[in-house]
Design an enzyme around this catalytic site. Structure first.
Site, PDB file in Angstrom:
ATOM      1  NE  ARG A  36      -1.604  -1.504 -11.983  1.00  0.00           N
ATOM      2  CZ  ARG A  36      -0.878  -0.480 -11.701  1.00  0.00           C
ATOM      3  NH1 ARG A  36      -1.779   0.710 -11.844  1.00  0.00           N
ATOM      4  NH2 ARG A  36      -0.105  -0.592 -10.582  1.00  0.00           N
ATOM      5  CE  LYS A  90       5.503   2.392  -6.012  1.00  0.00           C
ATOM      6  NZ  LYS A  90       5.413   4.035  -6.053  1.00  0.00           N
ATOM      7  CD  GLU A 105       3.285   8.548  -3.642  1.00  0.00           C
ATOM      8  OE1 GLU A 105       2.524   7.909  -4.324  1.00  0.00           O
ATOM      9  OE2 GLU A 105       3.343   8.990  -2.530  1.00  0.00           O
TER      10      GLU A 105
HETATM   11  P1  ATP Z   1       1.326   2.409  -5.923  1.00  0.00           P
HETATM   12  O1  ATP Z   1       1.383   0.987  -5.680  1.00  0.00           O
HETATM   13  O2  ATP Z   1       1.697   3.237  -4.804  1.00  0.00           O
HETATM   14  O3  ATP Z   1      -0.291   2.971  -6.356  1.00  0.00           O
HETATM   15  P2  ATP Z   1       2.141   2.844  -8.339  1.00  0.00           P
HETATM   16  O4  ATP Z   1       2.408   1.560  -8.624  1.00  0.00           O
HETATM   17  O5  ATP Z   1       1.216   3.717  -9.061  1.00  0.00           O
HETATM   18  O6  ATP Z   1       2.291   3.036  -6.972  1.00  0.00           O
HETATM   19  P3  ATP Z   1       4.163   5.034  -8.940  1.00  0.00           P
HETATM   20  O7  ATP Z   1       5.306   5.146  -8.368  1.00  0.00           O
HETATM   21  O8  ATP Z   1       2.741   5.947  -8.921  1.00  0.00           O
HETATM   22  O9  ATP Z   1       3.605   3.669  -8.542  1.00  0.00           O
HETATM   23  O10 ATP Z   1       4.115   4.688 -10.633  1.00  0.00           O
HETATM   24  C1  ATP Z   1       5.203   5.191 -11.644  1.00  0.00           C
HETATM   25  C2  ATP Z   1       4.714   5.095 -12.912  1.00  0.00           C
HETATM   26  O11 ATP Z   1       4.691   3.578 -13.053  1.00  0.00           O
HETATM   27  C3  ATP Z   1       3.321   5.535 -13.110  1.00  0.00           C
HETATM   28  O12 ATP Z   1       3.150   6.343 -14.302  1.00  0.00           O
HETATM   29  C4  ATP Z   1       2.432   4.210 -13.249  1.00  0.00           C
HETATM   30  O13 ATP Z   1       1.638   4.382 -14.111  1.00  0.00           O
HETATM   31  C5  ATP Z   1       3.627   3.194 -13.601  1.00  0.00           C
HETATM   32  N1  ATP Z   1       3.053   1.916 -13.314  1.00  0.00           N
HETATM   33  C6  ATP Z   1       3.137   1.411 -12.170  1.00  0.00           C
HETATM   34  N2  ATP Z   1       2.705   0.194 -12.026  1.00  0.00           N
HETATM   35  C7  ATP Z   1       2.640  -0.223 -13.123  1.00  0.00           C
HETATM   36  C8  ATP Z   1       2.323  -1.507 -13.775  1.00  0.00           C
HETATM   37  N3  ATP Z   1       1.898  -2.580 -13.123  1.00  0.00           N
HETATM   38  N4  ATP Z   1       2.243  -1.387 -15.167  1.00  0.00           N
HETATM   39  C9  ATP Z   1       2.537  -0.442 -15.970  1.00  0.00           C
HETATM   40  N5  ATP Z   1       2.865   0.800 -15.454  1.00  0.00           N
HETATM   41  C10 ATP Z   1       2.878   0.717 -14.023  1.00  0.00           C
HETATM   42 MG    MG Z   2       0.720   5.509  -8.166  1.00  0.00          MG
END
Ligand code: ATP
Ligand code: MG
Length: 594
Positions: A295, A305, A60
């Site tokens: 994650r 974020k 996003e």
């Molecule tokens: P927010 O902090 O706004 O919830 P997010 O970390 O989920 O956002 P996105 O932009 O939705 O961020 O993430 C893009 C992709 O990265 C998603 O498919 C998510 O699964 C993956 N992702 C985000 N954070 C992690 C993490 N800590 N470890 C592994 N994958 C991640």
């Molecule tokens: Mg997200």
């Protein structure tokens, strides 16, 4: 799809095993792809997809990518590369607020920097989910027409109360049995701006008694008057993420939709929705399947974020690319490398169980890669003068230092030795502590790549600080000459000739947080800790160092090992030609280990 260098084969994991099985069963043998995302009719015009699998990385654009995203990027792009597939870069921009072009650009930069590309022939595979709003709207109407969705007039509060609990079924909304005609007309009114934000909502009609909350008539479209960075003011209704995401995957003919564990409970709705839309003829089989992995949770950093935005906006750091931040832009400026991230992600693996990864594993990965990649150089970070009293005034001589102990083919470079040198302040002790083998009055050490010297004393200022150390050299002991080791010494120190040195700004970075789990636990007086309470007040020290002359003309992002100190990178932002600024990437050894 390609990585800069020939990549090492990736470690196996449960998702790979699933893909291997799917391919062995020819699951996608007849899947068509029309060259761009679209509905069933569109893909029907295409040929069998040449990409064996399709994955996607769907950020996003509401912030910069962080180290956690690197795990997902290596996983999704890595699988596509290894299985002759394609990975799409998709901006999940269905939420009109908080998204911006700056974030879009930074995400593209970061994924490219990690070594990946989404272009496949003339297909860009760079997609924006907001381009699918028309289809999503059509999909919603199709659900209404088939009796699978209804417009609810309950308030958010009423909906919350009637949702039920873990042990109790929810209650059907009094509006659940509206006629198809009424639902369609209300939904169109929502679209046409006839209803206030939050007054009506479109819900899927599934099962208010389902043990899975996500199946209790989830909301799928809401009224929201907000300007969208891509579609402007065209829409005043927006799809919910849980409705939008499966549709995005299906339009793009994703085969394996990989997400983090918190979406596990969404999987039944993901499948339900796509099956209903396939029944209506809108989407083609085989439908995408969702798989969840744990994650990345990393000690000593925050990977949310919201918190990263707070650190930047409240100026706890200098910007999104501050080398102390766990953003990929920060990591890059810090001198972390794509190869280091690859090693790290292979090492931590992909599992279905949440866990914490020690930050030192990331640092070790960077060290290991830099140990091989970085040439050695000499830098004195906390300089004090060493005068060789018996060395001639006006001459200097060449000494030869290997560029890389593991790569003799990289040869040696010349460093100049002369009467006045800079050495590290900590390499001299007037009153030596036990086990100190460097310079002490009457002691002897080898000047690395030069001569053995014997200390003869020091000068001090009125506060007692050493200002100059004196010594005499033993002319027959020059490194690399016959008999140079006739005099045995225990210590070996590095130095640069004062007359030939290049003075430069060096930034010594340390961890941004002093606690492994920032913000966890309570203060002594019982208050909850805030993550900002755990900021490390000494996370950066800026010094003026004396460097060997060859470090004057270097390029941004070149990295070096400063012997005995660690790995350093030429700052890509603040360096100018002939005046590099260096960032410490990581020390030679882990200073945090208890
Ligand atoms: P927010 O902090 O706004 O919830 P997010 O970390 O989920 O956002 P996105 O932009 O939705 O961020 O993430 C893009 C992709 O990265 C998603 O498919 C998510 O699964 C993956 N992702 C985000 N954070 C992690 C993490 N800590 N470890 C592994 N994958 C991640
Ligand atoms: Mg997200």
């Amino acid at each position: 799809m390609s990585s800069e260098k020939t990549p090492l084969p990736s470690a196996s994991n449960f998702i790979r095993a699933i893909i291997e099985k799917d391919l062995a069963q020819n699951k996608y043998a007849t899947k068509k792809w029309a060259g761009s995302p679209g509905d069933a009719a569109h893909h029907d015009t295409g040929a069998v997809d040449a990409a064996k699998i399709r994955t996607r990385f769907p950020p996003e654009p509401n912030g910069y990518l962080h180290i956690g995203h690197a795990k997902s990027i290596f996983l999704n792009f890595g699988l596509a590369r290894d299985f002759e597939g394609v990975c799409h870069l998709r901006f999940d921009d269905t939420n009109p607020e908080k998204e911006s072009q700056e974030y879009v650009d930074s995400i593209i930069d970061a994924v490219k920097w990690l070594g990946f590309d989404w272009q496949n022939g003339d297909e860009s595979n760079l997609y924006f989910a907001s381009n699918y709003f028309d289809f999503m709207y059509r999909a919603a109407e199709s659900l209404i027409e088939a009796g699978h969705a209804y417009v609810d007039s309950q308030s958010a509060e009423e909906m919350r109360i009637t949702r039920g609990t873990l042990t109790e079924a929810g209650k059907n909304s009094p509006w659940r049995d509206r006629s198809v005609a009424e639902n369609l007309s209300l939904f169109r009114e929502m679209r046409d701006g006839k209803h206030a934000d939050g007054s009506l909502i479109l819900r899927a009609k599934i099962d208010m008694a389902s043990p899975n909350f996500n199946m209790r008539d989830p909301a799928i479209y809401r009224v929201r008057r907000a300007h969208h960075h891509n579609t402007g003011d065209k829409w005043c209704i927006y799809p919910m993420y849980t409705f939008a995401h499966p549709i995005e995957d299906a339009l793009e003919r994703i085969t394996h939709s990989i997400c983090t564990l918190e979406f596990e409970d969404q999987r039944p709705f993901y499948d339900w929705l796509l099956e209903r839309l396939a029944e209506a003829g809108l989407l083609a089989h085989p439908l995408p399947k969702q798989y969840e992995f744990a994650r990345l949770n990393l000690t000593y950093v925050v990977l949310s974020k919201r918190k990263l935005i707070q650190l930047v906006e409240e100026k706890h750091v200098s910007g999104w690319d501050d080398p102390r931040l766990p953003t990929l832009a920060g990591a890059r400026r810090r001198g972390y490398t794509s190869a280091g991230f690859k090693l790290f992600t292979d090492r931590i693996g992909v599992s279905k169980a949440d866990s914490w990864i020690e930050y030192s594993i990331l640092e070790d990965s960077m060290r290991e890669v830099l140990n091989v990649d970085a040439e050695r150089r000499i830098a004195v970070l906390d300089p004090v003068k060493l005068v060789i009293d018996n060395y001639p005034e006006d001459i200097s001589e060449d000494c030869f230092a290997p560029n890389h102990p593991l790569k003799p083919e990289l040869g040696k470079r010349t460093v100049q030795l002369s009467k006045e040198l800079w050495i590290e302040r900590e390499d001299f002790m007037e009153v030596p502590s036990k086990g100190f083998f460097r310079l002490t009055p009457d002691g002897m050490v080898r000047l690395r790549y030069g001569y053995v010297v014997k200390c003869t004393g020091c000068e001090k200022d009125e506060k007692g600080n050493v200002t100059v150390v004196h010594c005499e050299y033993l002319p027959e002991t020059k490194s690399g000459t016959p008999g140079s080791d006739s005099v045995k010494v225990k210590g070996n120190i590095h130095w640069v000739s004062a007359q030939h040195a290049h003075e430069a700004e060096v930034r010594l970075y340390d961890r941004l947080f002093k606690e492994a789990h920032p913000g966890q636990g309570q203060h002594e007086d019982g208050r909850d800790r805030d993550f900002l309470d755990d900021l490390n007040p000494n996370s950066v020290t800026t010094i003026t160092a004396q460097l060997e002359l060859s470090l004057k003309d270097v390029n941004p992002e070149e990295c070096f090992q400063f012997e005995r100190h660690g790995y350093f990178v030429v700052d890509r932002k603040d360096s100018v030609a002939g005046k590099p600024v260096f960032n410490r990437t990581v020390t030679l050894r882990d200073a945090w280990q208890k």
